[in-house]
Design an enzyme around this catalytic site. Structure first.
Site, PDB file in Angstrom:
ATOM      1  N   GLY A  69      -0.294  -1.002   7.161  1.00 27.53           N
ATOM      2  CA  GLY A  69       0.364  -0.886   8.718  1.00 27.53           C
ATOM      3  C   GLY A  69       1.459  -1.750   8.599  1.00 27.53           C
ATOM      4  N   SER A 102      -4.409  -0.035  -3.873  1.00 30.67           N
ATOM      5  CA  SER A 102      -3.585   1.541  -4.071  1.00 30.67           C
ATOM      6  C   SER A 102      -1.924   1.364  -4.033  1.00 30.67           C
ATOM      7  CB  SER A 102      -4.023   2.197  -3.424  1.00 30.67           C
ATOM      8  OG  SER A 102      -3.361   1.751  -1.715  1.00 30.67           O
ATOM      9  N   ARG A 103      -1.401   2.202  -5.092  1.00 35.99           N
ATOM     10  CA  ARG A 103      -0.495   2.424  -4.300  1.00 35.99           C
ATOM     11  C   ARG A 103       0.003   2.781  -3.026  1.00 35.99           C
ATOM     12  NH1 ARG A 103       2.118   1.960  -8.954  1.00 35.99           N
ATOM     13  NH2 ARG A 103       2.232   2.865 -10.692  1.00 35.99           N
ATOM     14  N   SER A 155       3.693   2.868   3.643  1.00 38.71           N
ATOM     15  CA  SER A 155       4.042   2.079   3.958  1.00 38.71           C
ATOM     16  C   SER A 155       5.987   2.052   2.633  1.00 38.71           C
ATOM     17  CB  SER A 155       3.683   0.556   3.790  1.00 38.71           C
ATOM     18  OG  SER A 155       2.890   0.547   2.399  1.00 38.71           O
ATOM     19  N   ASP A 162      -2.883   8.997   7.739  1.00 40.26           N
ATOM     20  CA  ASP A 162      -3.892   8.045   7.707  1.00 40.26           C
ATOM     21  C   ASP A 162      -4.508   7.928   8.538  1.00 40.26           C
ATOM     22  OD1 ASP A 162      -4.673   5.104   6.347  1.00 40.26           O
ATOM     23  OD2 ASP A 162      -3.063   4.577   6.192  1.00 40.26           O
ATOM     24  N   SER A 174     -12.717   5.742   2.396  1.00 36.14           N
ATOM     25  CA  SER A 174     -11.799   5.032   1.088  1.00 36.14           C
ATOM     26  C   SER A 174     -11.621   3.166   0.629  1.00 36.14           C
ATOM     27  CB  SER A 174     -10.097   5.318   1.301  1.00 36.14           C
ATOM     28  OG  SER A 174      -9.922   4.915   0.332  1.00 36.14           O
ATOM     29  N   LYS A 182      -0.821  -0.424  13.088  1.00 37.30           N
ATOM     30  CA  LYS A 182      -1.704   0.477  12.688  1.00 37.30           C
ATOM     31  C   LYS A 182      -3.073   0.200  14.159  1.00 37.30           C
ATOM     32  CE  LYS A 182      -2.553   2.415   8.387  1.00 37.30           C
ATOM     33  NZ  LYS A 182      -2.817   2.385   7.176  1.00 37.30           N
TER      34      LYS A 182
END
Length: 347
Positions: free
Chosen positions: A10, A36-37, A41, A98, A106, A130
């Site tokens: 975030g 992660s990709r 964002s 998200d 995750s 976030k």
């Protein structure tokens, strides 16, 4: 000990992972980092690392790299650590979802699958992050701690400053440039990125039973200042397959848009969401050289006409999308010094 560091995201430009891993690995701790990709964002850690080296590697090769260099920076998708999560993320990405529950599942599922025993978790808090309030941050912290405890994972949650983007660049190539400048102790390196990475690395180093509590920051700073972190990063990049990236001549999008201050004043607000949106509209992360290069941060005094940030794009249509977004809302709010939001951090 197998250590790991994760941020809930975030905050644009928050590429501390790419500094923490080489620092901690140079200290001798195992840090097999899979990232992660980007989901919502302008760049994920894997997108930014891909500017420097290959990130899609088979699990056997990753294991060899971690054995040899004590760390790696790879995309988690090919490692197949949490297959159900990969499916969920493929649904979340186009919908820009998200949720808190899925975030906990995750992050922790991948850490446990990778064999991590100790995790430092970064929860940034700010008006456009976030997590926007301390009670919300504490609720999320308790949820992470509850699940981690059930999974036998030692978790250290750190609440950090999320009032504005970290570093100067937002977008894969710009963020890679910032990371390499910090590693090379370049005078142009963004100090906020350097300090945050050192504090997080310090917390991980303190997981080492031979390190006294409170000594981690100084050890991390010594590793960075001495060039050992840079040497370790270069070794990891070479092992994963270097792209030959030159941080002094980064391949940025050639089309640019300068966003200037409409009046004189103090930068009293920087909207994380809007800056990330402008960078995405400019083409990031699909176009690595696209993004936003910030020139001013919270508390800076600016005069009318001063450059606030520069947008880079590779395609005229992308630049037009970004231009329309900037005209509606630049993401910067000018005011007086007493209007700058207070910071709630736990470092």
């Amino acid at each position: 000990l197998v250590v790991d560091k994760h941020c809930i995201g975030g905050i644009p430009g928050n590429r501390t992972t790419m500094l923490v891993v080489p620092i901690v690995a140079a200290h001798g701790m195992l840090c097999p980092k899979t990232s992660s990709r980007a989901i919502t964002s302008p760049a994920g850690t894997a997108d930014t690392m891909e500017v420097l080296a290959k990130v899609e590697l088979p699990l056997e090769q990753l294991a060899d790299i971690v054995r040899d260099y004590r760390g790696c920076l790879a995309w988690g998708g090919t490692a197949n650590l949490s297959p159900a999560d990969d499916v969920l993320i493929s649904v979340e990405r186009p919908l820009s979802i998200d949720s808190a529950g899925q975030m906990v599942a995750s992050i922790l599922s991948k850490k446990v699958a990778a064999g991590a025993t100790h995790l430092v978790l970064d929860i940034p808090i700010g008006p456009t992050a976030k997590v926007r309030s301390m009670p919300e941050a504490q609720r999320l912290r308790r949820l992470f701690e509850y699940v981690a405890r059930r999974m036998g994972l030692s978790l250290d949650v750190v609440i950090t400053d999320g009032r504005q983007p970290v570093g100067n660049g937002v977008g894969p190539v710009l963020e890679a440039r910032d990371v390499m400048r910090v590693l090379q102790n370049d005078p142009r390196a963004p100090d906020d990125l350097r300090q945050k990475a050192l504090r997080l690395a310090g917390r991980l180093i303190e997981c080492d039973p031979d390190v006294r509590g409170g000594d981690g920051y100084a050890i991390a700073r010594d590793i960075l200042d001495s060039g050992r972190a840079l040497a370790r990063m270069n070794a990891i990049i070479a092992a994963q397959g270097s792209t030959g990236f030159d941080h002094n001549h980064p391949a940025l999008g050639v089309l640019t848009l300068d966003v200037v201050a409409p009046a004189s004043g103090v930068v009293a607000g920087v909207d994380n969401y809007q800056i990330a949106r402008v960078a995405r509209l400019a083409g990031a992360p699909k176009v690595p050289g696209a993004g936003v290069d910030l020139m001013h941060k919270l508390g800076d005094t600016v005069a009318a006409g001063d450059l606030l940030y520069r947008v880079h794009a590779s395609y005229p249509a992308d630049l037009e999308f970004a231009r329309h977004a900037c005209e509606r809302d630049s993401g910067y709010r000018l005011g007086t010094a007493d209007e700058v939001p207070r910071v709630f951090v736990e470092f």
